[in-house]
Each structure stands twice: as C-alpha cells, then as structure tokens.
Design a protein around this motif. Structure first.
Motif, mmCIF file in Angstrom:
data_model
loop_
_atom_site.group_PDB
_atom_site.id
_atom_site.type_symbol
_atom_site.label_atom_id
_atom_site.label_comp_id
_atom_site.label_asym_id
_atom_site.label_seq_id
_atom_site.Cartn_x
_atom_site.Cartn_y
_atom_site.Cartn_z
ATOM 1 N N THR A 141 -58.652 -105.612 -8.574
ATOM 2 C CA THR A 141 -59.859 -104.939 -8.933
ATOM 3 C C THR A 141 -60.553 -106.163 -9.197
ATOM 4 O O THR A 141 -62.052 -105.346 -9.953
ATOM 5 C CB THR A 141 -59.751 -103.822 -10.841
ATOM 6 O OG1 THR A 141 -58.588 -104.856 -10.795
ATOM 7 C CG2 THR A 141 -58.968 -102.431 -9.863
ATOM 8 N N GLU A 192 -62.706 -98.976 -11.151
ATOM 9 C CA GLU A 192 -61.000 -99.055 -12.331
ATOM 10 C C GLU A 192 -59.912 -98.402 -11.570
ATOM 11 O O GLU A 192 -59.088 -99.327 -11.149
ATOM 12 C CB GLU A 192 -61.491 -99.516 -13.371
ATOM 13 C CG GLU A 192 -60.588 -99.870 -14.617
ATOM 14 C CD GLU A 192 -60.543 -101.401 -13.691
ATOM 15 O OE1 GLU A 192 -60.688 -102.049 -13.485
ATOM 16 O OE2 GLU A 192 -59.072 -101.518 -12.923
ATOM 17 N N SER A 193 -59.784 -97.134 -11.692
ATOM 18 C CA SER A 193 -58.981 -96.984 -10.951
ATOM 19 C C SER A 193 -58.391 -96.736 -10.295
ATOM 20 O O SER A 193 -57.114 -95.342 -10.035
ATOM 21 C CB SER A 193 -58.384 -96.206 -12.341
ATOM 22 O OG SER A 193 -59.339 -94.624 -12.763
ATOM 23 N N VAL A 195 -56.744 -97.270 -7.746
ATOM 24 C CA VAL A 195 -56.186 -98.515 -7.094
ATOM 25 C C VAL A 195 -55.833 -98.094 -5.679
ATOM 26 O O VAL A 195 -55.098 -98.463 -4.629
ATOM 27 C CB VAL A 195 -55.024 -98.626 -7.655
ATOM 28 C CG1 VAL A 195 -53.520 -99.741 -6.701
ATOM 29 C CG2 VAL A 195 -55.457 -99.653 -8.964
ATOM 30 N N GLY A 258 -53.459 -104.409 -15.607
ATOM 31 C CA GLY A 258 -53.891 -104.514 -14.746
ATOM 32 C C GLY A 258 -52.428 -104.593 -13.412
ATOM 33 O O GLY A 258 -51.058 -103.065 -13.262
ATOM 34 N N SER A 259 -52.218 -104.982 -13.183
ATOM 35 C CA SER A 259 -50.981 -105.847 -12.540
ATOM 36 C C SER A 259 -49.727 -105.911 -13.070
ATOM 37 O O SER A 259 -48.617 -105.807 -12.209
ATOM 38 C CB SER A 259 -51.243 -106.988 -11.350
ATOM 39 O OG SER A 259 -51.091 -108.624 -12.033
ATOM 40 N N GLU A 281 -53.888 -100.223 -22.135
ATOM 41 C CA GLU A 281 -54.309 -99.108 -21.382
ATOM 42 C C GLU A 281 -55.216 -98.588 -21.678
ATOM 43 O O GLU A 281 -55.218 -98.493 -23.148
ATOM 44 C CB GLU A 281 -53.235 -98.471 -20.543
ATOM 45 C CG GLU A 281 -52.301 -97.276 -21.112
ATOM 46 C CD GLU A 281 -51.627 -96.249 -20.301
ATOM 47 O OE1 GLU A 281 -51.425 -96.486 -18.520
ATOM 48 O OE2 GLU A 281 -51.414 -94.820 -21.410
ATOM 49 N N ASP A 303 -54.468 -98.831 -13.923
ATOM 50 C CA ASP A 303 -54.890 -98.513 -12.585
ATOM 51 C C ASP A 303 -54.077 -97.387 -12.014
ATOM 52 O O ASP A 303 -54.082 -97.031 -10.735
ATOM 53 C CB ASP A 303 -54.025 -99.884 -11.801
ATOM 54 C CG ASP A 303 -55.079 -101.561 -11.953
ATOM 55 O OD1 ASP A 303 -56.074 -101.491 -12.375
ATOM 56 O OD2 ASP A 303 -54.671 -102.420 -12.084
ATOM 57 N N LYS A 304 -53.614 -96.840 -13.087
ATOM 58 C CA LYS A 304 -54.007 -95.247 -12.373
ATOM 59 C C LYS A 304 -51.785 -95.124 -11.945
ATOM 60 O O LYS A 304 -51.958 -94.566 -11.146
ATOM 61 C CB LYS A 304 -54.409 -93.910 -11.331
ATOM 62 C CG LYS A 304 -54.965 -93.049 -12.048
ATOM 63 C CD LYS A 304 -55.625 -91.968 -11.333
ATOM 64 C CE LYS A 304 -56.275 -92.359 -9.570
ATOM 65 N NZ LYS A 304 -58.040 -91.603 -9.509
#
Ligand code: PLP
Length: 500
Positions: A141, A192-193, A195, A258-259, A281, A303-304
């Motif tokens: 992202t 952003e979300s 992924v 994120g990751s 988050e 990132d959902k």
C-alpha cells in the motif's frame, strides 16, 4: 510452504550463478540479518566507505544502512536507534510514549525497506530470484513497494510496484523517479484497504514466469527480519529510556498493522521484557475488532484481511483508531497554527514540536493507540509504551492539505487546534480497545482461513501450524542458516574481498 520464503537450500544453481555474476558486476554485497540486527558487525571497511555515500541514492552500500541505527544525519551510526519520547503535555498521558524513527532508513525514509530486504535476500541466496531475467513484483500500500523498487534498482533489475491508485501523490512521485519504466507502477482500484485487488493484480502478473512476487503479507522473511532487527533495536531504545529511570517497565509494544511485519518485534519484546503486544487498525475498517471492512485514510495499515505472518495467538490487544483523529492530528502537528497552539497553550517543549514532522499518518495512529492503551491499563510515569514511526510527514503534505479542507473548511485556526487536541489526544479514550481473550484470538486467527486457505491456496496444515508459539520461535532458526548462505554468496561473488 515452498511459496512462503522458508527455503534454506539452493533451489536453482543456474539462477544462483547468474545472480552471483550480476552482484559481482554491480558491486553488490549483501548484509547478513545479523549485521542489520547489530550494525557493529558491519566490517569497518564498509562503514568507512559508507561515509561518502548519499543515503538516498540507489548505491549498493546503502544496503548496509537498512537498519535502525542510522544517526540523525542518516550517514553515520548511532549507539541507540533514533527515537522520540513524547511528553504528557503533548499526549495527555502520564505514560512514557516512545517512537522509534523509521525516517532514518535509507532511500525511502521508512523502515519498510527492511521488510523488502528480509523478503528478497533469502530468495537471492537460495537461487530463486534472478535479477538478470526476473522482474521483482512488490505488492504494497505504498512504502514496501518503494523499498522493493529501491533494492531492485541496486540489483539492476526491474522492480514493479503494485499499489492502490488512491495512495498519496508524494508516493507516486517518488516511484516515478525510481522505477526503470513507467509501466512498472501498477495502480490497482481503490484505496488503503483494497488488498484483494492488489492480490488479483499479482495473480495476473504471476502468470508470466518472468515475474517473481514478493508478498510481504505471507513471506516469513518479513516476520523474521522484524522480530530480529526491529525487536533488538526497540529493546535498545527501552534501555536508553530506562537509563535515567531505574523503575521503568516496558508496559507494551503498539503497532498499527499492515503486513504485521513490524508487529513481530512484539514477540521479541514480550520474551525479553514482558511487553504486551497491541495491534492497531482503523476504526473505519475494523477487521480485527469485528471482522469488519471499510475505507479509511491511515495509509499503510488496515488492509481488510489478516496477514499470514501475523502471530495472532500472541497478540494481547486490538486497538481501533479513527482516521478522523489521524487526519486532524496530522494537521495539528504540521501546520504553523497547530504548532503554535501546542507550544503556547499546552506548554509543549518547542524542541519536541519541531520534531513532529517526523511522524507520518500511521505514526500518529500509533501515538493515539498508545495513549488509549495507557488509559485502559492505568499506566503511570514508570510505564513505557514503545511504538514505531514507520515514515514521516514528508509523504503526506497533500493529505494535510486535504484534511484542512475536509475538516476545517480550509482554515485551520486555534479553535480547530484546540478541538483537535482536546478531542483526540487529551480525550483519547478506552473505546475500541479490546483485550483479547483466548476466544477472541481464535476468532481472529480463524478469519485468516478465508484469505489464505480458500483464496491463496495455503494448506490447512501450514495455516494451522501458526497457532503454536513454537512455530514462530522455530522460524528464528532460519536467520543463521540464511546468514551462512549470504556470507558464502558474498565470498563467491568476490565482492566481499573487493570491499575489504
Ligand atoms: C506508513 C506505514 N505505516 C505502517 C505500516 C504497517 O507496517 P507493517 O506492514 O510492518 O505492519 C506500513 C506498511 O506498509 C506503512 O507503509
């Protein structure tokens, strides 16, 4: 788990030999994980040469700056990683909230270049990535792909950034300067979300055998490099804070995920210092909090989905922070009127205010989360909460301008400043703070099944193994094995001898 970057033996000798030749010709020496954990292990001859290297150039020796110990000039080395302790006047919290500075990393001014190296190096020394024939694909992202593209430039290969089209303008400008061809920036739909859309683009790219995808969300190199290097660096930061406070205790490590790479440092800090681990988050996309979804602007996180490399069963808290808080606090921290307010009305030290530009949106999110956790746990002045400032405000000038329009009708004045500080800093409450029970952990762990087993083809056995702490601890054995391979690679390329 052949796809997940866990190999410690040579996979393809021809690829390995071609990569050796490329590194010989480009003068690329690979740092070991051990040297990035403790840069004192970097040979003196390299440290001397580094003094003349621009930290923002795609120079091979900059790989030896991919660690937390760069000094404020980003050219030399510090004994303790760069970190900023926030005061109660700023945060409204009595606990010591300390952020380690990702801004000091080379080339991209964010720690995500460490994750990119952690994913790439094992593939290089096991003969799975050929810079003479492959293109390195970096799904991200925003910052991980910049780190990947920077390292790809050093290796003289094509690096492809795959990222959502709505990420900040500054990120795209940086990428345009660094990619070999404009088509090496792949814009996926959404923000952003989104992924899943990134994964879909990668699946298409992966059909071409010339493309090798380095998926930070499931490459264990990301977990390992952060647990080792970020973990050890943050432990040093804690000891530096504790020097003047003998009763100091590390209450928690907080990281917006994120990751979930940086979160791996928590596994180290829990073992070493008993820290609790809080994953953060966006409230607008409450995946961990309530299996939820949604759009938000805390760029780099949320990132959902649940990354495969997130050690959920060892996570103690989930904290939700609103992007309304982060967008408006970014404005407070980066606009003259806001800084004036903090100094004149709140009595914040001007020297600290001058450093607030070192915090990007997710760093501000970490600050708010730390303040919320401190309130929830009734932390006091002996309690330290450590977190990271992944990047600085440099990537978000355009976002501050957007927030000023959106939330303050284009005019950010002292009333806006007072409202923002009062509502989101002093008023940081215990809402959206979830202390995880065993059942909560299992609920979050199970959520990962749908992405990894159903969509991405990870076997049930490989997926389920992640429920045991022994699995994660065992991953650490890979680092010395990879380091031995890195040393052999450097000796065989001849670059080690040339630079000594
Ligand atoms: C600005 C920013 N903050 C936070 C994160 C999250 O870090 P991690 O992926 O290690 O969880 C990222 C990841 O790309 C990021 O770019």
């Amino acid at each position: 788990m052949a796809r997940l970057g866990l190999e410690t033996t040579l996979i393809d000798g021809d690829v390995y030999r071609r990569t050796l030749a490329r590194c010989r010709e480009a003068g690329v020496l690979l740092p070991t994980f051990g040297a990035l954990k403790d840069p004192c292990a970097i040979p003196a001859a390299i440290t001397e040469r580094l003094a003349d290297v621009d930290p923002d150039a795609p120079h091979p020796l900059n790989l030896f700056r991919v660690h937390w110990f760069n000094d404020a000039s980003r050219r030399g080395r510090a004994v303790t990683p760069g970190a900023i302790e926030l005061t109660p006047e700023l945060t409204g919290s009595r606990a010591r909230i300390v952020l380690a500075l990702g801004e000091r990393f080379p080339m991209i001014r964010a720690h995500k270049v460490l994750a990119a190296y952690g994913c790439l190096a094992p593939r290089v020394v096991t003969g799975q990535f050929d810079p003479t024939r492959h293109r390195a694909i970096w799904p991200s992202t925003g910052n991980y792909c910049r780190g990947g593209v920077a390292i790809s430039r050093i290796l003289g290969c094509r690096g492809v950034a795959v990222l959502p089209e709505n990420m900040s303008k500054e990120r795209f400008e940086w990428l345009e300067d660094w990619v070999v061809e404009p088509s090496d920036v792949v814009r996926t739909p959404g923000s952003e979300s989104n992924v899943k859309e990134i994964y879909d683009a990668c699946a298409t790219l992966e059909r071409d055998p010339a493309n090798v995808v380095f998926n930070q969300f499931c490459e264990y190199g990301n977990y390992i490099v952060h647990r080792l290097c970020t973990g050890a660096a943050l432990e040093r930061v804690f000891y530096a804070v504790a020097e003047s406070r003998p009763r100091a205790k590390l209450a928690a490590f907080v990281a917006a995920t994120g990751s979930a790479g940086a979160l791996a440092a928590g596994d180290h800090l829990k073992n070493a210092l008993g820290a609790r681990i809080a994953a953060v988050e966006a409230v607008e996309c409450p995946t961990l909090l309530m299996n939820g979804f949604g759009e938000h602007n805390i760029q780099g996180i949320g990132d959902k989905h649940l990354p495969l490399i997130h050690n959920v069963m060892n996570t103690d808290f989930v904290i939700g922070v609103s992007d309304h808080a982060t967008d408006t606090l970014m404005t407070l921290f980066n606009v003259d009127e806001g800084r004036r307010y903090l100094i004149q009305r709140r009595g914040v030290d001007p020297a600290l205010v001058a450093q607030l530009g070192l915090f990007g949106i997710s760093s501000v999110c970490n600050i708010v989360a730390a303040a919320k956790l401190a309130k929830y746990l009734d932390l006091g002045p002996d309690d330290v909460v450590i977190t990271v400032a992944t990047d600085s405000a440099a990537m978000y000038g355009s976002e501050v301008a957007k927030a000023t329009t959106r939330y303050f009708g284009n005019r950010f004045d002292s009333v806006g400043a007072g409202e923002t500080w009062g509502r989101f800093m002093a008023g940081a409450g215990v809402d959206h703070v979830l202390e995880l029970s065993h059942v909560d952990r299992k609920r979050i762990f199970n959520l990962g099944y749908f992405t990894w087993v159903e969509q991405q083809g990870v076997s049930i056995e490989d997926f389920s193994a992640r429920a045991r702490q022994a699995f994660w601890d065992g991953l650490l054995d890979l680092a010395p094995a990879w380091d031995a391979m890195i040393e052999r690679f450097n000796a065989e390329s001849g670059v080690a001898a040339r630079l000594s």
